[in-house]
Design a protein around this motif. Structure first.
Motif, PDB file in Angstrom:
ATOM      1  N   SER A   1       0.813  -1.217   0.000  1.00 54.84           N
ATOM      2  CA  SER A   1       0.000   0.000   0.000  1.00 54.84           C
ATOM      3  C   SER A   1       0.847   1.268   0.000  1.00 54.84           C
ATOM      4  N   GLY A   2       2.078   1.158   0.477  1.00 61.62           N
ATOM      5  CA  GLY A   2       2.965   2.321   0.469  1.00 61.62           C
ATOM      6  C   GLY A   2       3.768   2.466  -0.801  1.00 61.62           C
ATOM      7  N   SER A   3       3.606   1.525  -1.747  1.00 67.19           N
ATOM      8  CA  SER A   3       4.462   1.515  -2.932  1.00 67.19           C
ATOM      9  C   SER A   3       4.258   2.723  -3.841  1.00 67.19           C
ATOM     10  N   LEU A   4       2.991   3.009  -4.192  1.00 72.12           N
ATOM     11  CA  LEU A   4       2.746   4.110  -5.116  1.00 72.12           C
ATOM     12  C   LEU A   4       3.076   5.477  -4.500  1.00 72.12           C
ATOM     13  N   PRO A   5       2.675   5.746  -3.245  1.00 71.35           N
ATOM     14  CA  PRO A   5       3.129   7.012  -2.642  1.00 71.35           C
ATOM     15  C   PRO A   5       4.652   7.121  -2.577  1.00 71.35           C
ATOM     16  N   ALA A   6       5.334   6.010  -2.248  1.00 71.68           N
ATOM     17  CA  ALA A   6       6.797   6.041  -2.182  1.00 71.68           C
ATOM     18  C   ALA A   6       7.399   6.251  -3.568  1.00 71.68           C
TER      19      ALA A   6
ATOM     20  N   ARG B   1      15.750  -0.008  -7.867  1.00 68.11           N
ATOM     21  CA  ARG B   1      15.031  -0.781  -6.840  1.00 68.11           C
ATOM     22  C   ARG B   1      15.209  -2.274  -7.067  1.00 68.11           C
ATOM     23  N   ALA B   2      15.208  -2.685  -8.340  1.00 68.43           N
ATOM     24  CA  ALA B   2      15.368  -4.099  -8.644  1.00 68.43           C
ATOM     25  C   ALA B   2      16.802  -4.569  -8.383  1.00 68.43           C
ATOM     26  N   SER B   3      17.779  -3.749  -8.766  1.00 70.24           N
ATOM     27  CA  SER B   3      19.183  -4.142  -8.602  1.00 70.24           C
ATOM     28  C   SER B   3      19.590  -4.200  -7.143  1.00 70.24           C
TER      29      SER B   3
ATOM     30  N   THR C   1      12.556  -0.343  -2.659  1.00 68.89           N
ATOM     31  CA  THR C   1      13.607  -1.349  -2.818  1.00 68.89           C
ATOM     32  C   THR C   1      13.464  -2.459  -1.783  1.00 68.89           C
ATOM     33  N   VAL C   2      13.437  -2.096  -0.511  1.00 68.50           N
ATOM     34  CA  VAL C   2      13.461  -3.082   0.564  1.00 68.50           C
ATOM     35  C   VAL C   2      12.093  -3.705   0.807  1.00 68.50           C
ATOM     36  N   PHE C   3      11.059  -2.877   0.829  1.00 69.02           N
ATOM     37  CA  PHE C   3       9.732  -3.367   1.201  1.00 69.02           C
ATOM     38  C   PHE C   3       8.896  -3.789  -0.010  1.00 69.02           C
ATOM     39  N   SER C   4       8.730  -2.878  -0.987  1.00 69.44           N
ATOM     40  CA  SER C   4       7.866  -3.193  -2.130  1.00 69.44           C
ATOM     41  C   SER C   4       8.449  -4.272  -3.026  1.00 69.44           C
ATOM     42  N   MET C   5       9.779  -4.281  -3.174  1.00 71.07           N
ATOM     43  CA  MET C   5      10.393  -5.177  -4.141  1.00 71.07           C
ATOM     44  C   MET C   5      10.805  -6.506  -3.542  1.00 71.07           C
TER      45      MET C   5
ATOM     46  N   ILE D   1      10.450  -7.590   0.618  1.00 68.35           N
ATOM     47  CA  ILE D   1       9.759  -8.089   1.811  1.00 68.35           C
ATOM     48  C   ILE D   1       8.275  -8.318   1.553  1.00 68.35           C
ATOM     49  N   GLY D   2       7.630  -7.378   0.867  1.00 67.49           N
ATOM     50  CA  GLY D   2       6.208  -7.528   0.573  1.00 67.49           C
ATOM     51  C   GLY D   2       5.911  -8.787  -0.220  1.00 67.49           C
ATOM     52  N   PHE D   3       6.777  -9.097  -1.175  1.00 67.21           N
ATOM     53  CA  PHE D   3       6.566 -10.272  -2.012  1.00 67.21           C
ATOM     54  C   PHE D   3       6.780 -11.573  -1.257  1.00 67.21           C
ATOM     55  N   ILE D   4       7.623 -11.550  -0.254  1.00 66.76           N
ATOM     56  CA  ILE D   4       7.822 -12.761   0.552  1.00 66.76           C
ATOM     57  C   ILE D   4       6.498 -13.183   1.184  1.00 66.76           C
ATOM     58  N   PHE D   5       5.795 -12.211   1.759  1.00 67.52           N
ATOM     59  CA  PHE D   5       4.484 -12.495   2.348  1.00 67.52           C
ATOM     60  C   PHE D   5       3.432 -12.782   1.270  1.00 67.52           C
TER      61      PHE D   5
END
Length: 289
Positions: free
Chosen positions: A22-27, A44-46, A221-225, A227-231
């Motif tokens: 949910s924070g991805s687009l604002p970030a 972010r991907a690299s 980078t850390v959350f959207s790319m 940690i979020g995907f892990i869950f």
């Protein structure tokens, strides 16, 4: 009982992923104010891939099988390259509050690819309510007229399609490979393409870029790319792609709040009405997955 536990685990993991996303687009909106969209996408991907490689090495994970590579490539194209780039480009023309409403189309997109790629079979009523919810989102976008930026809306729609494919493909693969392993290997697979582009798109004067842009890049980078995907992929694998995918309808609520609080963007009443209507439709659709 085991099936019920899996479904509950799937929903809890999926919910955690949605909260993070949910924070991805604002970030991203923060990041592209000071940074080029191409740089935001490849950086972010690299950077996330470097973190992923560290975890894969430390935990001594086995390499994916050759049969996994096509699915990993599709996942990588969908969620590592396609969605981040298209949304970063779109956010040059529309606000994050406006773009977040398009997230209402993600459950339908994910469910369609869940049928095509993971052979799931929701009941007919599911499609009725999902299409109705998607129609509300599309109607809201059209009600804004051409002034809202047809290009920005088109880029967001394209992002939703390719993201739905990446979600479904990654969710399917997570059943055998594991949720965190899928996103980590997808990031590593994209690194040979992304890393040279980071050098190419590196800002000419990094010191002149505001701290908020770097904070936005750090979050995606850390959350959207990662940690979020892990869950998220763990949730899709355990709870079902079409079913857990409906949780994405919480993103507009959470995202609109974040956009208003952090970016000071106006949240129009019609945005809230449209989002509530879409959430109601998908909540009904979930009962028939």
């Amino acid at each position: 009982m085991a099936l019920m536990n899996d479904r509950l685990s799937g929903w809890l993991n999926g919910l955690a992923g949605v909260v993070i996303f949910s924070g991805s687009l604002p970030a991203t909106r923060l990041a592209v104010v000071g940074l080029d969209p191409l740089f935001v996408t490849v950086a972010r991907a690299s950077f996330a891939a470097v973190i992923a490689m560290f975890f894969l090495f430390i935990l001594k994970e086995k390499w994916p099988q050759k049969s996994d590579l096509p699915s990993l490539a599709i996942t990588s194209i969908g969620v590592v390259l396609g969605f981040p780039l298209l949304t970063a480009l779109a956010l040059q023309y529309v606000t994050s509050a406006h773009s977040i409403v398009f997230i209402g189309l993600l459950p339908l997109s994910t469910a369609i690819f869940g049928v095509l790629r993971a052979k799931e079979r929701p009941k007919p009523a599911f499609w009725l309510f999902s299409c109705l919810g998607s129609g509300l989102v599309a109607g809201f976008a059209l009600s804004r007229g051409v002034e809202a930026s047809p290009l920005g809306d088109g880029l967001m729609l394209a992002a939703i399609v390719i993201c739905g494919l990446g979600y479904a493909e990654g969710g399917k693969l997570s059943r055998s490979l594991g949720g965190w392993q899928v996103i980590c290997w997808a990031l590593v697979l994209a690194l040979p393409v992304m890393a040279p582009l980071v050098i190419y798109a590196w800002p000419a004067n990094p010191a002149s870029i505001g701290i908020s842009a770097w904070v936005g890049l750090g979050y995606v980078t850390v959350f959207s790319m990662l940690i979020g995907f892990i869950f998220w992929y763990r949730g899709l694998a355990k709870g079902g792609i079409a079913s857990v995918g409906q949780l994405q309808l919480l993103q507009p609520f959470l995202g609109l709040i974040i956009a208003a609080l952090l970016l000071g963007e106006d949240v129009e009443p019609m945005m809230i009405v449209a989002t509530i209507g879409v959430v109601a439709c998908v909540a009904l659709a979930r009962r028939f997955t």
